[in-house]
Enzyme design. Structure first.
Site, PDB file in Angstrom:
ATOM      1  N   ASP A 111       0.897  -1.363  -0.130  1.00  0.00           N
ATOM      2  CA  ASP A 111       0.114  -0.075  -0.018  1.00  0.00           C
ATOM      3  C   ASP A 111       0.870   1.371  -0.122  1.00  0.00           C
ATOM      4  O   ASP A 111       0.394   2.295   0.405  1.00  0.00           O
ATOM      5  CB  ASP A 111      -0.808  -0.004   1.062  1.00  0.00           C
ATOM      6  N   GLU A 112       1.738   1.290  -0.564  1.00  0.00           N
ATOM      7  CA  GLU A 112       2.845   2.434  -0.727  1.00  0.00           C
ATOM      8  C   GLU A 112       2.644   3.511  -1.498  1.00  0.00           C
ATOM      9  O   GLU A 112       2.740   4.568  -1.592  1.00  0.00           O
ATOM     10  CB  GLU A 112       4.373   1.874  -0.995  1.00  0.00           C
ATOM     11  N   GLY A 159      -4.605  -4.383  -3.725  1.00  0.00           N
ATOM     12  CA  GLY A 159      -5.528  -3.090  -4.139  1.00  0.00           C
ATOM     13  C   GLY A 159      -4.760  -2.089  -4.663  1.00  0.00           C
ATOM     14  O   GLY A 159      -4.253  -1.366  -3.472  1.00  0.00           O
ATOM     15  N   HIS A 160      -4.700  -1.660  -5.637  1.00  0.00           N
ATOM     16  CA  HIS A 160      -3.947  -0.615  -6.444  1.00  0.00           C
ATOM     17  C   HIS A 160      -4.935   0.784  -6.659  1.00  0.00           C
ATOM     18  O   HIS A 160      -5.778   0.620  -7.457  1.00  0.00           O
ATOM     19  CB  HIS A 160      -3.220  -1.051  -7.505  1.00  0.00           C
ATOM     20  N   LYS A 184       1.647   2.263  -5.100  1.00  0.00           N
ATOM     21  CA  LYS A 184       2.360   1.742  -6.428  1.00  0.00           C
ATOM     22  C   LYS A 184       1.312   1.870  -7.788  1.00  0.00           C
ATOM     23  O   LYS A 184       1.989   2.239  -8.572  1.00  0.00           O
ATOM     24  CB  LYS A 184       2.627   0.171  -6.236  1.00  0.00           C
ATOM     25  N   GLN A 223       1.922  -6.003  -3.297  1.00  0.00           N
ATOM     26  CA  GLN A 223       2.316  -6.204  -1.653  1.00  0.00           C
ATOM     27  C   GLN A 223       3.540  -5.414  -1.467  1.00  0.00           C
ATOM     28  O   GLN A 223       3.952  -4.526  -2.443  1.00  0.00           O
ATOM     29  CB  GLN A 223       2.673  -7.681  -1.592  1.00  0.00           C
TER      30      GLN A 223
HETATM   31  P1  GDP Z   1      -0.702   0.432  -3.643  1.00  0.00           P
HETATM   32  O1  GDP Z   1      -1.502  -0.623  -3.022  1.00  0.00           O
HETATM   33  O2  GDP Z   1       0.548   0.425  -3.555  1.00  0.00           O
HETATM   34  O3  GDP Z   1      -1.123   0.818  -4.981  1.00  0.00           O
HETATM   35  O4  GDP Z   1      -1.423   1.342  -2.748  1.00  0.00           O
HETATM   36  P2  GDP Z   1      -2.945   1.474  -2.090  1.00  0.00           P
HETATM   37  O5  GDP Z   1      -3.759   2.258  -3.411  1.00  0.00           O
HETATM   38  O6  GDP Z   1      -3.389   0.394  -1.566  1.00  0.00           O
HETATM   39  O7  GDP Z   1      -2.878   2.617  -1.143  1.00  0.00           O
HETATM   40  C1  GDP Z   1      -2.275   4.093  -1.290  1.00  0.00           C
HETATM   41  C2  GDP Z   1      -3.499   4.973  -0.900  1.00  0.00           C
HETATM   42  O8  GDP Z   1      -2.832   6.205  -0.592  1.00  0.00           O
HETATM   43  C3  GDP Z   1      -4.427   5.189  -1.689  1.00  0.00           C
HETATM   44  O9  GDP Z   1      -5.763   5.510  -1.127  1.00  0.00           O
HETATM   45  C4  GDP Z   1      -4.042   6.265  -2.623  1.00  0.00           C
HETATM   46  O10 GDP Z   1      -4.943   6.875  -3.461  1.00  0.00           O
HETATM   47  C5  GDP Z   1      -3.351   7.221  -1.748  1.00  0.00           C
HETATM   48  N1  GDP Z   1      -2.022   7.850  -2.074  1.00  0.00           N
HETATM   49  C6  GDP Z   1      -1.107   7.713  -3.080  1.00  0.00           C
HETATM   50  N2  GDP Z   1      -0.161   8.601  -3.057  1.00  0.00           N
HETATM   51  C7  GDP Z   1      -0.712   9.561  -2.006  1.00  0.00           C
HETATM   52  C8  GDP Z   1      -0.056  10.720  -1.711  1.00  0.00           C
HETATM   53  O11 GDP Z   1       0.917  11.277  -2.066  1.00  0.00           O
HETATM   54  N3  GDP Z   1      -0.803  11.483  -0.627  1.00  0.00           N
HETATM   55  C9  GDP Z   1      -1.913  10.994  -0.185  1.00  0.00           C
HETATM   56  N4  GDP Z   1      -2.318  11.751   0.646  1.00  0.00           N
HETATM   57  N5  GDP Z   1      -2.611   9.750  -0.489  1.00  0.00           N
HETATM   58  C10 GDP Z   1      -1.710   9.171  -1.603  1.00  0.00           C
HETATM   59  P1  IMO Z   2      -0.809  -4.093  -2.495  1.00  0.00           P
HETATM   60  O1  IMO Z   2      -0.433  -4.812  -3.625  1.00  0.00           O
HETATM   61  C1  IMO Z   2      -1.131  -4.474   1.874  1.00  0.00           C
HETATM   62  C2  IMO Z   2      -1.034  -8.660   3.543  1.00  0.00           C
HETATM   63  C3  IMO Z   2      -2.255  -9.121   4.340  1.00  0.00           C
HETATM   64  C4  IMO Z   2      -1.803 -10.123   5.428  1.00  0.00           C
HETATM   65  C5  IMO Z   2      -0.725 -10.782   4.406  1.00  0.00           C
HETATM   66  C6  IMO Z   2      -1.182 -11.954   3.712  1.00  0.00           C
HETATM   67  O2  IMO Z   2      -2.172  -3.419  -2.344  1.00  0.00           O
HETATM   68  O3  IMO Z   2       0.124  -3.433  -1.560  1.00  0.00           O
HETATM   69  P2  IMO Z   2      -2.595 -12.696   1.856  1.00  0.00           P
HETATM   70  O4  IMO Z   2      -4.001 -12.318   1.481  1.00  0.00           O
HETATM   71  O5  IMO Z   2      -1.843 -12.314   0.903  1.00  0.00           O
HETATM   72  O6  IMO Z   2      -2.434 -13.987   2.341  1.00  0.00           O
HETATM   73  O7  IMO Z   2      -2.223 -11.782   3.108  1.00  0.00           O
HETATM   74  O8  IMO Z   2      -0.194  -9.800   3.462  1.00  0.00           O
HETATM   75  N1  IMO Z   2      -1.331  -8.062   2.264  1.00  0.00           N
HETATM   76  C7  IMO Z   2      -1.538  -6.965   1.931  1.00  0.00           C
HETATM   77  N2  IMO Z   2      -1.028  -5.761   2.779  1.00  0.00           N
HETATM   78  N3  IMO Z   2      -1.248  -4.425   0.625  1.00  0.00           N
HETATM   79  C8  IMO Z   2      -1.455  -5.377   0.098  1.00  0.00           C
HETATM   80  O9  IMO Z   2      -1.297  -5.610  -1.438  1.00  0.00           O
HETATM   81  C9  IMO Z   2      -1.472  -6.859   0.453  1.00  0.00           C
HETATM   82  N4  IMO Z   2      -1.515  -8.046   0.015  1.00  0.00           N
HETATM   83  C10 IMO Z   2      -1.591  -8.925   1.399  1.00  0.00           C
HETATM   84  O10 IMO Z   2      -3.140  -7.985   5.119  1.00  0.00           O
HETATM   85  O11 IMO Z   2      -1.227  -9.308   6.423  1.00  0.00           O
HETATM   86 MG    MG Z   3      -2.939  -1.521  -1.845  1.00  0.00          MG
END
Ligand code: GDP
Ligand code: IMO
Ligand code: MG
Length: 423
Positions: A13-14, A40-41, A16, A224
């Site tokens: 969830d960085e 979840g991207h 990406k 991840q």
């Molecule tokens: P991913 O799994 O690495 O693609 O990241 P996620 O989408 O799961 O989580 C990142 C969250 O941070 C999402 O809700 C994005 O919309 C949000 N986001 C991404 N970059 C920024 C940022 O620079 N600032 C803020 N406030 N939100 C961001």
């Molecule tokens: P993105 O791509 C954050 C975590 C789950 C759990 C562990 C194992 O959006 O960054 P799994 O369902 O893979 O067996 O779960 O990994 N996890 C994530 N945490 N972002 C994700 O994907 C994740 N995918 C799995 O919460 O701790």
């Molecule tokens: Mg995510």
């Protein structure tokens, strides 16, 4: 022509999805190489927020093809939902989305097995997303899995049935109370498979080989994060694939010597969703503020993310394992308003100060050693160039660059595509 990689350096969830979307204009192909709908991207542009789970984050751009690689696990039911959501946007998915025949399929019983396994673990549960990821990769490495290419065989339903029956016995073995109606789940699954079969299946390693040979620019999208890697993450609280750089080679069939840039992406602080150790986790108002301002809820499960300060020990480890060549720092805007910010520079491990990641980072063994730095008051979310960034944020960036010995090329200041500062 080299293949660039984009990977998460923390616990996922960085951001990406956002950065892949920002970079897609420079590429011909975006390819996911591991994970599945546990991911979840999130992408935001034109006032709309999109969440992708299996489909690569380049899908909204006309110039790029999107490939779901052999290392990915696909749940046809979730995939169908993603397709249905995207169908509103006129994206010509049949031409732009290609699926590897070697990608493994998540069956309804894989999801049930995931739930049964978690329930049987009680307090020691992984905190899985319950998408069936672990059981599907277990069948892959156990050489029992079903792949996308099997759907082209006349007898694929026999194979499905044999595997599903075996799973039912395994679910019983767990001896936990899992309620399910397999007929209903199967109806959805078979419907979804029909829709999946409308898409183009490819021998993706051959396709990508030819693409590399003809000079196409390819970006591999990780899911991840490095600390969830099956080998190098905080085992057993990890996912079931190699999320680190080497995973792109096996998950796409790209030879190591063809890897070019390795883009490592991290938040200006740290989050984690699910169970497992997290040395810099905050249980106070500061952590709650990060969660609130950063809107830290899982994009796949909606669970609140645990929040804490940036962990430089863990980040250095991830940079090292991946061979990162460029860094991208996300969510700098979320830290606006803190008078001081902290960075974990070392751990106290069994009474001694260490600066590497030890085997066990559970709270009883490890406590963080912090460096305190000045925060910044200014709202960053409307800034568009590096010159506008406040002095104390630049000090933070300079400090991290010096410690990590890698340049930070992007600073993200909001979720929208446009809230991206290149340096
Ligand atoms: P991913 O799994 O690495 O693609 O990241 P996620 O989408 O799961 O989580 C990142 C969250 O941070 C999402 O809700 C994005 O919309 C949000 N986001 C991404 N970059 C920024 C940022 O620079 N600032 C803020 N406030 N939100 C961001
Ligand atoms: P993105 O791509 C954050 C975590 C789950 C759990 C562990 C194992 O959006 O960054 P799994 O369902 O893979 O067996 O779960 O990994 N996890 C994530 N945490 N972002 C994700 O994907 C994740 N995918 C799995 O919460 O701790
Ligand atoms: Mg995510």
């Amino acid at each position: 022509m080299a293949v660039d990689l984009l990977l998460g350096l923390q616990w996922g969830d960085e951001g990406k999805g956002k950065i892949v979307d920002v970079l897609t204009k420079n590429y011909d192909i975006i390819a996911r190489f591991q994970g599945g709908p546990n991911a979840g991207h999130t992408l935001e542009f034109d006032g709309i927020k999109h969440v992708l789970h299996t489909i690569p984050s380049g899908i909204f751009h006309k110039n790029a093809l999107n490939i779901v690689g052999n290392g990915v696990v696909i749940d046809p039911v979730i995939f169908k939902k993603e397709l249905d959501n995207l169908n509103k946007f006129n994206l010509d998915l049949n031409a732009k989305l290609l699926i590897s025949r070697k990608a493994h399929l998540i069956l309804p019983t894989h999801r049930l097995l995931d739930a049964a396994s978690e329930a049987s673990k009680g307090k020691a549960k992984i905190g899985s997303t319950l998408k069936g990821i672990g059981p599907t990769y277990m069948d892959k490495t156990g050489r029992n899995g079903m792949r996308v290419g099997d759907l082209e065989l006349d007898n694929w339903k026999d194979k499905y049935r044999a595997l599903s029956d075996k799973h039912e016995a395994m679910i019983d073995f767990h001896n936990v109370d899992i309620q399910y109606d397999l007929n209903e789940l199967e109806t959805d699954f078979f419907d979804a498979v029909k829709e999946l079969k409308q898409l183009t299946f490819i021998d993706s390693e051959e396709y990508l080989y030819q693409a590399q040979k003809s000079g196409k620019k390819i970006l591999a999208e990780g899911a991840q994060g490095s600390l969830l890697d099956i080998d190098f993450g905080t085992y057993p609280y990890v996912t079931s694939s190699n999320t680190t750089a080497a995973g792109a080679c096996t998950g796409l069939g790209v030879p190591p010597r063809n890897i070019g840039g390795v883009f490592g992406i991290f938040k200006a602080y740290t989050t984690r969703v699910g169970s497992g150790p997290f040395p810099t986790e905050l249980f106070d108002e500061v952590g709650a503020t990060m969660g609130r301002v950063g809107n830290e809820f899982g994009a796949t499960t909606g669970r609140p993310r645990r929040c804490g300060w940036l962990d430089l020990v863990a980040l250095k480890y991830a940079v090292q394992i991946n061979g990162v060549s460029e860094l991208m720092m996300m969510k700098a805007d979320v830290l606006s308003g803190f008078k001081t910010i902290k960075v974990c520079t070392a751990y106290k491990y069994k009474g001694e100060k260490v600066s590497h990641l030890p085997y066990n980072i559970e709270a009883e063994n490890v406590s963080p050693v912090y460096k305190e730095m000045k925060g910044w008051e200014k709202d960053l979310t409307k800034m568009t160039s590096a010159d506008e960034l406040p002095e104390t944020l630049i000090e933070y960036i300079n400090y991290l660059e010096a410690e990590l010995e890698i340049p930070i090329k992007i600073v993200s200041v909001g979720p929208d595509r446009k809230q991206t500062i290149h340096r």
